[in-house]
Design a protein around this motif. Structure first.
Motif, PDB file in Angstrom:
ATOM      1  N   ALA A 117       2.294  -1.572  -7.585  1.00  0.00           N
ATOM      2  CA  ALA A 117       1.180  -2.154  -6.847  1.00  0.00           C
ATOM      3  C   ALA A 117       1.733  -2.851  -5.608  1.00  0.00           C
ATOM      4  O   ALA A 117       2.681  -3.631  -5.700  1.00  0.00           O
ATOM      5  CB  ALA A 117       0.416  -3.143  -7.720  1.00  0.00           C
ATOM      6  N   THR A 118       1.170  -2.571  -4.459  1.00  0.00           N
ATOM      7  CA  THR A 118       1.695  -3.100  -3.208  1.00  0.00           C
ATOM      8  C   THR A 118       0.779  -4.181  -2.633  1.00  0.00           C
ATOM      9  O   THR A 118      -0.378  -4.312  -3.011  1.00  0.00           O
ATOM     10  CB  THR A 118       1.856  -1.984  -2.163  1.00  0.00           C
ATOM     11  N   SER A 119       1.321  -4.932  -1.679  1.00  0.00           N
ATOM     12  CA  SER A 119       0.562  -6.007  -1.044  1.00  0.00           C
ATOM     13  C   SER A 119      -0.575  -5.485  -0.180  1.00  0.00           C
ATOM     14  O   SER A 119      -1.470  -6.234   0.205  1.00  0.00           O
ATOM     15  CB  SER A 119       1.499  -6.871  -0.205  1.00  0.00           C
ATOM     16  N   THR A 120      -0.549  -4.186   0.134  1.00  0.00           N
ATOM     17  CA  THR A 120      -1.627  -3.596   0.932  1.00  0.00           C
ATOM     18  C   THR A 120      -2.832  -3.212   0.088  1.00  0.00           C
ATOM     19  O   THR A 120      -3.851  -2.772   0.633  1.00  0.00           O
ATOM     20  CB  THR A 120      -1.124  -2.353   1.679  1.00  0.00           C
ATOM     21  N   GLY A 121      -2.719  -3.338  -1.240  1.00  0.00           N
ATOM     22  CA  GLY A 121      -3.863  -3.080  -2.112  1.00  0.00           C
ATOM     23  C   GLY A 121      -3.872  -1.725  -2.776  1.00  0.00           C
ATOM     24  O   GLY A 121      -4.833  -1.380  -3.480  1.00  0.00           O
ATOM     25  N   THR A 122      -2.845  -0.943  -2.600  1.00  0.00           N
ATOM     26  CA  THR A 122      -2.800   0.383  -3.203  1.00  0.00           C
ATOM     27  C   THR A 122      -1.778   0.415  -4.348  1.00  0.00           C
ATOM     28  O   THR A 122      -1.106  -0.587  -4.639  1.00  0.00           O
ATOM     29  CB  THR A 122      -2.464   1.456  -2.154  1.00  0.00           C
ATOM     30  N   ILE A 123      -1.664   1.562  -4.986  1.00  0.00           N
ATOM     31  CA  ILE A 123      -0.667   1.803  -6.031  1.00  0.00           C
ATOM     32  C   ILE A 123       0.090   3.074  -5.682  1.00  0.00           C
ATOM     33  O   ILE A 123      -0.520   4.097  -5.346  1.00  0.00           O
ATOM     34  CB  ILE A 123      -1.318   1.934  -7.419  1.00  0.00           C
ATOM     35  N   ILE A 124       1.415   2.993  -5.767  1.00  0.00           N
ATOM     36  CA  ILE A 124       2.265   4.157  -5.512  1.00  0.00           C
ATOM     37  C   ILE A 124       2.853   4.625  -6.838  1.00  0.00           C
ATOM     38  O   ILE A 124       3.423   3.821  -7.580  1.00  0.00           O
ATOM     39  CB  ILE A 124       3.393   3.817  -4.523  1.00  0.00           C
ATOM     40  N   VAL A 125       2.691   5.905  -7.137  1.00  0.00           N
ATOM     41  CA  VAL A 125       3.232   6.494  -8.364  1.00  0.00           C
ATOM     42  C   VAL A 125       4.554   7.178  -8.018  1.00  0.00           C
ATOM     43  O   VAL A 125       4.598   8.053  -7.148  1.00  0.00           O
ATOM     44  CB  VAL A 125       2.251   7.510  -8.975  1.00  0.00           C
ATOM     45  N   VAL A 126       5.626   6.765  -8.715  1.00  0.00           N
ATOM     46  CA  VAL A 126       6.969   7.237  -8.384  1.00  0.00           C
ATOM     47  C   VAL A 126       7.584   7.940  -9.587  1.00  0.00           C
ATOM     48  O   VAL A 126       7.494   7.456 -10.716  1.00  0.00           O
ATOM     49  CB  VAL A 126       7.881   6.067  -7.961  1.00  0.00           C
TER      50      VAL A 126
END
Length: 347
Positions: free
Chosen positions: A192-201
């Protein structure tokens, strides 16, 4: 009739009952870090390095203690001098400790050091910021915001995951264990990032889900690996499928302060615990809720069918009442078991 202690949540019942009276004495949960082994297993207890506390008496010991589920001490051993980043339990009931210098320690439930290995490469060179441990492996986030995984604690080999190019630490993160991912072999990391999205890695790549309802300060994946519960910065609990294809619910808690623990009770309910208020809050699939107010700090251990709730005095169990049990005691029940029970109480 509805059985004593049952509480209705949507179209199902939940109950909480005492399992043990704890024998571990007056542990001060507010100063300690507790880590529970699932399936009714042991608990590891040590000083919480994230809290500023006054050192006195038993708190001055740089040790890790292991207790049974009813509070009997099994072992106590000295901590490593290096800072502990994360503790967890493996499927083989080994206490896994990840240190800031990239060292991983495995102890038995009796406090015997079974294995020690180093996460070679960047985790050792750059240091470990955080880690997530699951039953057979672990993932670390380095101080340079890179991800590395060990897929087997028995054969510890460090593999790099794709670098998502973070410019600041995630606001929260969690994983989908390999047995629940598409290929059944690779761990998926949700950042979860500070920009409000979620990155799946993964080890093969990363994908930005392009969300806008964050930032998310806590996340928890259900025991089936299919549903994700997220606590937003504005105090909402957002429940979504882990492929982000289906928005399941949003609940407004009206609390901007994130809970100390966000866990699942089985696969139907999300449980939040706020230490400040000693409040246990349970949210059902249709946004109905139950709350339990305590007068002392708690620690929650999620199980496959419920949650163990630990306090200084008690170990309790919270779970959904099984359908077969509900059919016996529910109002106007007509199942064979219900009729037999009614006949018994009228004899």
């Amino acid at each position: 009739m509805e059985h004593e202690g049952w509480q209705k949540l949507d179209d199902r019942y939940y109950r909480k009952f005492e399992i043990y009276e704890m024998s571990w004495g007056a542990l001060d949960f507010s100063k300690l870090k507790l880590v529970g082994c699932p399936y009714g297993g042991a608990l590891a207890v040590t000083r919480d390095d994230t809290k500023i506390i006054k050192i006195s008496g038993a708190d001055s010991s740089d040790s890790i203690s292991i207790y049974t589920s009813y509070g009997k001490k099994l072992a106590e051993f000295m901590r490593d001098k290096e800072r502990i980043v994360k503790m967890g339990w493996s499927d083989l009931e080994r206490l896994v400790i990840v240190l800031a210098n990239g060292t991983v320690l495995l102890y038995t439930a009796l406090g015997e050091l079974q294995r020690r290995f180093l996460l070679e490469g960047p985790p050792a060179e750059d240091g470990v910021m955080d880690s997530i441990i699951w039953g057979t492996g672990l993932v670390v986030l380095t101080n340079r915001l890179q991800l590395f995984a060990v897929m087997s604690l028995e054969v510890p080999y460090t593999i790099p995951l794709k670098n998502p190019g973070l410019d600041s630490p995630p606001t929260s993160w969690t994983i989908i264990e390999p047995q629940f991912t598409k290929d059944g072999e690779t761990v998926e990391v949700l950042l979860a990032t500070s920009t409000g999205t979620i990155i799946v890695v993964t080890d093969a790549g990363f994908h930005d889900m392009l969300l806008s309802n964050g930032p998310f300060t806590s996340m928890s994946v259900s025991p089936t690996g299919k549903i994700l519960a997220c606590f937003t910065k504005t105090g909402n609990v957002w429940v979504v499928s882990t492929d982000f294809a289906k928005n399941l619910s949003t609940f407004e808690t009206r609390s901007p302060k994130p809970p100390e623990q966000l866990v699942w009770c089985g696969t139907d309910a999300v449980v939040l615990y706020w230490e400040r208020d000693n409040l246990l809050f349970i949210i059902g699939p249709n946004n109905n809720w139950i709350k339990y107010q305590y007068d002392e700090p708690l620690y929650l251990v999620p199980e496959c069918d419920g949650i163990r709730i630990f306090s200084k005095r008690l170990c309790e169990f919270l779970h959904r009442v099984p359908n077969v049990t509900e059919s016996i005691f529910k109002v106007a029940g007509t199942s064979p078991a219900a009729l037999l029970y009614l006949s018994l109480i009228h004899i």
